[in-house]
Scaffold this motif. Structure first.
Motif: not given
Length: 87
Positions: A44-51, A77-87
Protein backbone atom coordinates in the motif's frame (compact mmCIF):
# COMPACT_ATOMS: atom_id res chain seq x y z
CA UNK A 1 51.10 -7.51 7.18
CA UNK A 2 50.23 -4.33 5.32
CA UNK A 3 47.31 -6.09 3.62
CA UNK A 4 45.93 -7.19 7.01
CA UNK A 5 46.15 -3.67 8.44
CA UNK A 6 44.42 -2.21 5.39
CA UNK A 7 41.68 -4.81 5.62
CA UNK A 8 41.25 -4.17 9.36
CA UNK A 9 40.85 -0.40 8.96
CA UNK A 10 38.53 -0.77 5.98
CA UNK A 11 36.36 -3.11 8.04
CA UNK A 12 36.27 -0.57 10.88
CA UNK A 13 35.31 2.17 8.43
CA UNK A 14 32.48 0.13 6.93
CA UNK A 15 31.15 -0.94 10.33
CA UNK A 16 31.02 2.66 11.50
CA UNK A 17 28.26 3.34 8.94
CA UNK A 18 26.08 0.41 10.02
CA UNK A 19 23.90 0.58 13.16
CA UNK A 20 24.84 -1.56 16.11
CA UNK A 21 22.94 -4.78 16.55
CA UNK A 22 21.21 -3.38 19.63
CA UNK A 23 19.97 -0.38 17.63
CA UNK A 24 18.22 -2.43 14.95
CA UNK A 25 14.46 -2.21 15.49
CA UNK A 26 12.74 -5.57 15.42
CA UNK A 27 8.94 -5.80 15.44
CA UNK A 28 7.50 -6.45 18.86
CA UNK A 29 4.19 -8.25 19.43
CA UNK A 30 3.08 -5.49 21.84
CA UNK A 31 3.90 -2.74 19.34
CA UNK A 32 0.87 -0.69 18.32
CA UNK A 33 2.46 -0.04 14.93
CA UNK A 34 2.98 -3.71 14.09
CA UNK A 35 0.98 -3.30 10.85
CA UNK A 36 3.78 -1.15 9.40
CA UNK A 37 5.98 -4.23 9.21
CA UNK A 38 3.49 -6.31 7.20
CA UNK A 39 3.84 -7.04 3.50
CA UNK A 40 0.38 -5.68 2.63
CA UNK A 41 1.16 -2.32 4.27
CA UNK A 42 4.42 -2.05 2.34
CA UNK A 43 2.53 -2.72 -0.90
CA UNK A 44 0.00 0.00 0.00
CA UNK A 45 2.83 2.38 0.84
CA UNK A 46 4.39 1.66 -2.54
CA UNK A 47 1.06 2.48 -4.22
CA UNK A 48 0.89 5.79 -2.34
CA UNK A 49 4.46 6.61 -3.36
CA UNK A 50 3.63 5.98 -7.02
CA UNK A 51 0.46 8.08 -6.78
CA UNK A 52 2.45 10.98 -5.33
CA UNK A 53 5.06 10.67 -8.08
CA UNK A 54 2.31 10.80 -10.71
CA UNK A 55 0.66 13.76 -9.00
CA UNK A 56 3.99 15.57 -8.82
CA UNK A 57 4.50 15.06 -12.54
CA UNK A 58 1.04 16.51 -13.18
CA UNK A 59 1.85 19.50 -11.00
CA UNK A 60 5.08 20.09 -12.90
CA UNK A 61 3.27 19.86 -16.25
CA UNK A 62 0.46 22.23 -15.22
CA UNK A 63 1.85 24.75 -12.68
CA UNK A 64 -1.43 26.59 -12.04
CA UNK A 65 -2.18 27.28 -8.38
CA UNK A 66 -5.83 26.09 -8.35
CA UNK A 67 -4.86 22.91 -10.21
CA UNK A 68 -1.90 22.22 -7.91
CA UNK A 69 -3.96 22.78 -4.75
CA UNK A 70 -6.71 20.52 -6.05
CA UNK A 71 -4.23 17.77 -6.92
CA UNK A 72 -2.49 18.06 -3.53
CA UNK A 73 -5.73 17.89 -1.57
CA UNK A 74 -7.11 15.00 -3.61
CA UNK A 75 -3.83 13.06 -3.43
CA UNK A 76 -3.63 13.60 0.34
CA UNK A 77 -7.18 12.31 0.74
CA UNK A 78 -6.43 9.31 -1.49
CA UNK A 79 -3.23 8.53 0.45
CA UNK A 80 -5.02 8.54 3.79
CA UNK A 81 -7.84 6.44 2.37
CA UNK A 82 -5.44 3.81 1.01
CA UNK A 83 -3.37 3.58 4.18
CA UNK A 84 -6.38 3.59 6.54
CA UNK A 85 -6.73 0.38 8.55
CA UNK A 86 -10.14 0.92 10.16
CA UNK A 87 -12.16 -1.00 7.56
Amino acid sequence: MLWMLLRFYCTLLVRSFFPRESEIALPDENDSHLRRYSRSYRIKRNWVKNIWIGASLLMICFPLLPFVLGIVLFTSFLSFAILDETA
